[in-house]
Design an enzyme around this catalytic site. Sequence first.
Site, PDB file in Angstrom:
ATOM      1  N   GLY A  10     -18.361  33.932  -7.362  1.00 22.72           N
ATOM      2  CA  GLY A  10     -17.209  34.480  -6.633  1.00 22.72           C
ATOM      3  C   GLY A  10     -16.527  33.373  -5.843  1.00 22.72           C
ATOM      4  O   GLY A  10     -17.189  32.573  -5.198  1.00 22.72           O
ATOM      5  N   ARG A  71     -18.914  33.824 -13.841  1.00 21.84           N
ATOM      6  CA  ARG A  71     -20.335  34.050 -13.526  1.00 21.84           C
ATOM      7  C   ARG A  71     -21.202  33.745 -14.745  1.00 21.84           C
ATOM      8  O   ARG A  71     -22.227  34.379 -14.972  1.00 21.84           O
ATOM      9  CB  ARG A  71     -20.541  35.477 -13.027  1.00 21.84           C
ATOM     10  N   ASP A 102     -25.569  31.192  -4.439  1.00 24.18           N
ATOM     11  CA  ASP A 102     -26.981  30.983  -4.776  1.00 24.18           C
ATOM     12  C   ASP A 102     -27.231  30.943  -6.291  1.00 24.18           C
ATOM     13  O   ASP A 102     -28.090  30.187  -6.758  1.00 24.18           O
ATOM     14  CB  ASP A 102     -27.891  32.008  -4.086  1.00 24.18           C
ATOM     15  N   THR A 124     -19.913  30.534  -0.328  1.00 26.46           N
ATOM     16  CA  THR A 124     -19.890  31.985  -0.518  1.00 26.46           C
ATOM     17  C   THR A 124     -19.456  32.646   0.779  1.00 26.46           C
ATOM     18  O   THR A 124     -19.929  32.264   1.852  1.00 26.46           O
ATOM     19  CB  THR A 124     -21.262  32.570  -0.926  1.00 26.46           C
ATOM     20  N   ASP A 126     -20.339  35.385   1.701  1.00 21.57           N
ATOM     21  CA  ASP A 126     -21.479  36.162   2.220  1.00 21.57           C
ATOM     22  C   ASP A 126     -22.334  35.372   3.208  1.00 21.57           C
ATOM     23  O   ASP A 126     -23.102  35.965   3.962  1.00 21.57           O
ATOM     24  CB  ASP A 126     -22.383  36.623   1.068  1.00 21.57           C
ATOM     25  N   ASP A 128     -24.936  33.641   2.702  1.00 23.12           N
ATOM     26  CA  ASP A 128     -26.350  33.996   2.527  1.00 23.12           C
ATOM     27  C   ASP A 128     -27.160  32.923   1.799  1.00 23.12           C
ATOM     28  O   ASP A 128     -28.182  33.222   1.188  1.00 23.12           O
ATOM     29  CB  ASP A 128     -26.463  35.351   1.796  1.00 23.12           C
ATOM     30  N   ARG A 170     -23.814  41.499   0.081  1.00 25.64           N
ATOM     31  CA  ARG A 170     -24.716  42.169  -0.841  1.00 25.64           C
ATOM     32  C   ARG A 170     -26.111  42.347  -0.221  1.00 25.64           C
ATOM     33  O   ARG A 170     -26.628  43.459  -0.164  1.00 25.64           O
ATOM     34  CB  ARG A 170     -24.753  41.260  -2.064  1.00 25.64           C
ATOM     35  N   ARG A 267     -11.580  58.418   7.250  1.00 27.56           N
ATOM     36  CA  ARG A 267     -10.943  57.742   6.112  1.00 27.56           C
ATOM     37  C   ARG A 267     -11.628  56.396   5.863  1.00 27.56           C
ATOM     38  O   ARG A 267     -12.157  55.789   6.792  1.00 27.56           O
ATOM     39  CB  ARG A 267      -9.468  57.466   6.410  1.00 27.56           C
TER      40      ARG A 267
HETATM   41  O1  F6P Z   1     -19.745  36.114  -4.015  1.00 24.00           O
HETATM   42  C1  F6P Z   1     -20.483  37.146  -3.458  1.00 24.00           C
HETATM   43  C2  F6P Z   1     -19.674  38.376  -3.386  1.00 24.00           C
HETATM   44  O2  F6P Z   1     -18.671  38.136  -2.474  1.00 24.00           O
HETATM   45  C3  F6P Z   1     -20.512  39.603  -3.006  1.00 24.00           C
HETATM   46  O3  F6P Z   1     -20.488  39.947  -1.676  1.00 24.00           O
HETATM   47  C4  F6P Z   1     -19.926  40.698  -3.857  1.00 24.00           C
HETATM   48  O4  F6P Z   1     -20.891  41.664  -4.133  1.00 24.00           O
HETATM   49  C5  F6P Z   1     -19.503  39.948  -5.070  1.00 24.00           C
HETATM   50  O5  F6P Z   1     -19.094  38.681  -4.627  1.00 24.00           O
HETATM   51  C6  F6P Z   1     -18.429  40.642  -5.858  1.00 24.00           C
HETATM   52  O6  F6P Z   1     -17.797  39.711  -6.695  1.00 24.00           O
HETATM   53  P1  F6P Z   1     -17.261  39.952  -8.169  1.00 24.00           P
HETATM   54  O7  F6P Z   1     -16.710  41.335  -8.209  1.00 24.00           O
HETATM   55  O8  F6P Z   1     -16.263  38.879  -8.341  1.00 24.00           O
HETATM   56  O9  F6P Z   1     -18.435  39.792  -9.094  1.00 24.00           O
END
Ligand code: F6P
Length: 342
Positions: A10, A71, A102, A124, A126, A128, A170, A267
């Site tokens: 991502g 990916r 990661d 990232t 995240d 993480d 995540r 909402r």
């Molecule tokens: O790169 C991590 C992240 O931002 C996560 O938090 C999320 O679950 C994921 O990417 C979603 O990315 P994509 O829809 O591009 O696979």
Amino acid sequence: MRVGVLTGGGDSPGINATLRSIVRYGAKHDVEVVGFLEGWRGPIENLVQPLTMADVSGILHIGGTILGSSRTNPFNEPGGPEKVIETMRVNAIDSLIAIGGDDTMGVAHRLAEHGVKVIGIPQTIDNDIACTDYSLGFFSALEAITDALDRLHTTAASHHRVLILEVMGRDAGWLSLMGGVAGGADVILLPEEQFNIDSIFRQIKRRELLKKRFSIVIVAEGATPEGLGGHQVVDEAEQDAFGHMRLGGVGQYIANQLSERMHIPVRVTNLAYLQRGGCPAPFDRILATRFGAAAIEFVLAGTFDVMTALHGMKIESVRLGDALGKPRPVPEGLLYLVDLFE
Ligand code: F6P
């Protein structure tokens, strides 16, 4: 010397600033840079593009990645690692800088075990990845989340509503916690602590007693409710090349549960990719510049199978093997921020 660079997983704001730094600092040290397109698909399929000073001019402030991302996992493709090595050989590339999360770091480390001279740069939203204080992109995403919460506040107050903001994260709740603090969310929910609908309800009711006629909830996509065996809410069950399912929907899950009991409307807003796109924050531009230059320094010093890392004010190298396979949740010492004002 020729160095390859790729961006995997991502994206996040600050990747282009990193590419710019690698090329500019590389040029200063006679290092030629070649870009691989579309993440690990580039070196597998020999998708290459020279990266010159002209190519990286004017991209410091532009989000995303000019190289494209994917990916793709070479270890899931027949002969994947061998193809990567062959592409590097035919393009006379001595070493490789991989920018990503990661999964990307994991592939880099496994390739190092196959003899590839590789360096990782943690990126990232995240935040993480273990062994670095911050990953590239986190602070830019935080800016988007804070802005979203500011906007949600004004409309929530006008309409007397409960507004739920779902953000990424995540396995770790950095975005939700820090975004929630920066944007003044009333309820903060993270993957690190299972949530309980009754206590969310009570928190909102307590605010009503204080004559607060709206509430803002922020929830990380990976947060789980008590009593459901730790199952995350999944948007798409199909797994990617690294075995991840696409998360999404926990905000709506909470809204459905709360709506049954609340007399004011509930909402949901899912910030989704809006928190990943756009211009990098100043912190990320600086981190990107420092990570990029450090990666070139590591190349020149012949230090491979490492990742650039921020430790306090310093940029250092950490062994990729030490950073991998370790969860990086929000530490216990910061969790008091979740209910600081309750
Ligand atoms: O790169 C991590 C992240 O931002 C996560 O938090 C999320 O679950 C994921 O990417 C979603 O990315 P994509 O829809 O591009 O696979």
